[in-house]
Design a protein around this motif. Structure first.
Motif, short mmCIF file in Angstrom:
data_model
loop_
_atom_site.label_atom_id
_atom_site.label_comp_id
_atom_site.label_asym_id
_atom_site.label_seq_id
_atom_site.Cartn_x
_atom_site.Cartn_y
_atom_site.Cartn_z
N ALA A 1 0.80 -1.24 0.01
CA ALA A 1 0.07 -0.01 0.18
C ALA A 1 0.99 1.23 -0.07
O ALA A 1 0.75 2.33 -0.54
CB ALA A 1 -0.97 -0.17 1.54
N ALA A 2 2.01 1.22 0.80
CA ALA A 2 2.90 2.32 0.88
C ALA A 2 3.66 2.59 -0.43
O ALA A 2 3.83 3.95 -0.67
CB ALA A 2 3.80 2.12 1.99
N GLU A 3 3.64 1.55 -1.19
CA GLU A 3 4.37 2.02 -2.54
C GLU A 3 3.71 2.69 -3.32
O GLU A 3 4.02 3.45 -4.18
CB GLU A 3 4.75 0.57 -3.30
N ILE A 4 2.03 2.62 -3.23
CA ILE A 4 1.18 3.45 -3.89
C ILE A 4 0.95 4.96 -3.23
O ILE A 4 0.99 5.91 -3.94
CB ILE A 4 -0.08 2.84 -4.31
N VAL A 5 0.68 4.81 -1.94
CA VAL A 5 0.32 6.17 -1.41
C VAL A 5 1.54 7.01 -0.80
O VAL A 5 1.31 8.11 -0.54
CB VAL A 5 -0.71 5.84 -0.23
N GLY A 6 2.54 6.41 -0.85
CA GLY A 6 3.71 7.09 -0.35
C GLY A 6 3.91 7.14 1.24
O GLY A 6 3.25 6.65 2.02
N PRO A 7 5.07 8.01 1.49
CA PRO A 7 5.57 7.84 2.80
C PRO A 7 4.58 8.78 3.83
O PRO A 7 4.18 9.67 3.53
CB PRO A 7 6.90 8.60 2.99
N GLY A 8 4.48 8.08 5.12
CA GLY A 8 3.69 8.64 6.13
C GLY A 8 2.20 8.60 5.82
O GLY A 8 1.33 9.16 6.59
N ASN A 9 1.55 7.64 5.08
CA ASN A 9 0.22 7.58 4.74
C ASN A 9 -0.36 6.37 5.05
O ASN A 9 -1.72 6.26 5.19
CB ASN A 9 -0.14 8.16 3.28
N VAL A 10 0.35 5.38 5.48
CA VAL A 10 -0.19 4.06 5.96
C VAL A 10 -0.25 4.11 7.35
O VAL A 10 0.96 4.44 8.10
CB VAL A 10 0.33 2.74 5.25
N TYR A 11 -1.40 3.84 7.95
CA TYR A 11 -1.64 3.53 9.41
C TYR A 11 -1.98 2.47 9.78
O TYR A 11 -3.23 2.02 9.38
CB TYR A 11 -2.50 4.58 10.07
N SER A 12 -1.20 1.43 10.27
CA SER A 12 -1.69 0.14 10.50
C SER A 12 -1.86 -0.32 12.05
O SER A 12 -0.87 0.14 13.03
CB SER A 12 -0.56 -1.00 9.94
N VAL A 13 -2.54 -1.14 12.53
CA VAL A 13 -2.68 -1.81 13.73
C VAL A 13 -2.76 -3.19 13.76
O VAL A 13 -3.42 -3.77 13.07
CB VAL A 13 -4.24 -1.17 14.70
#
Ligand code: SAH
Length: 211
Positions: free
Chosen positions: A97-109
């Motif tokens: 997911a981060a490859e597409i949306v870029g740094p700092g944009n994925v929040y995972s729990v």
């Protein structure tokens, strides 16, 4: 296997997924960029680019690459989108997911603290700026909402939990495996429209249950 062998195996995997799936080049390129062998246990590395799930410890599994590709594609992500993931596991899906949306944009729990710790360290070492917290997907990241998209990598019982739906903006998408109560799971996509929620069924799947 050397890094070059892994790169070759990864290219072959992407070629196979391109033939078999109806997904965008953006999705395939993300799969082709993430070193899956870095996310699986040492003893499983040689199998990292076979299109199948693998055990990652604590009774949990990393999804098969085709399943990650299908789910990422259904989210219809673009650069800059903020994404909420429930079930970090080893961190692989979050990296895609981060490859597409870029740094700092994925929040995972992640529910299992030990898995969260390992995934956080691994993502950091590999250069992925993903926020990983230990906790429950029903309560995490309330103050980081709204997100453009959310997904579960564990199966929800009956329906996608309301708190997850509430963290996504109007126009946003949510993808999750949902157990219909009989032990069978369907992959569901919700699109939150101005005038209500659109629900689509994307076929039978098999995930670990949400806890
Ligand atoms: N995306 C992961 C797949 C992990 S399997 C990967 O790429 O490896 C699903 C994960 O969901 C498991 O690690 C499990 O511990 C976690 N999980 C289960 N219930 C959860 C909950 N209520 N909140 C957060 N994570 C949960």
């Amino acid at each position: 296997m050397t890094d070059r062998d892994y790169a070759t195996a990864r290219r072959d995997l992407v070629a196979t997924l391109r033939r078999r799936l109806d997904v965008t080049e953006q999705t395939l390129s993300a799969i082709g960029s993430v070193p899956r062998h870095e996310f699986v246990p040492e003893a499983r590395r040689e199998q990292a680019y076979a299109d199948r799930p693998l055990p990652i410890g604590h009774g949990q599994t990393i999804s098969a690459p085709h399943m990650v590709a299908i789910m990422i594609d259904l989210l219809d992500l673009e650069d800059g989108d903020r994404v909420f993931e429930v079930g970090t596991g080893c961190g692989y899906h979050a990296a895609v997911a981060a490859e597409i949306v870029g740094p700092g944009n994925v929040y995972s729990v992640e529910y299992v603290p030990a898995l969260a710790d390992v995934a956080r360290e691994r993502l950091d070492r590999l250069g992925y700026d993903v926020t990983v917290r230990a906790g429950d997907g029903r309560t995490a990241y309330r103050s980081e909402a709204p997100f453009d998209a959310a997904y579960l990598t564990c199966a929800a019982d009956g329906e996608i939990p309301k708190p997850v739906v509430e963290r996504v903006r109007t126009g946003g998408r949510i993808v999750a495996p949902v157990d219909d109560g009989s032990g069978r799971q369907r992959l569901v996509r919700l699109t939150l429209r101005e005038d209500g929620i659109e629900r689509e069924d994307h076929g039978g799947v098999r995930f670990v249950p949400m806890r």
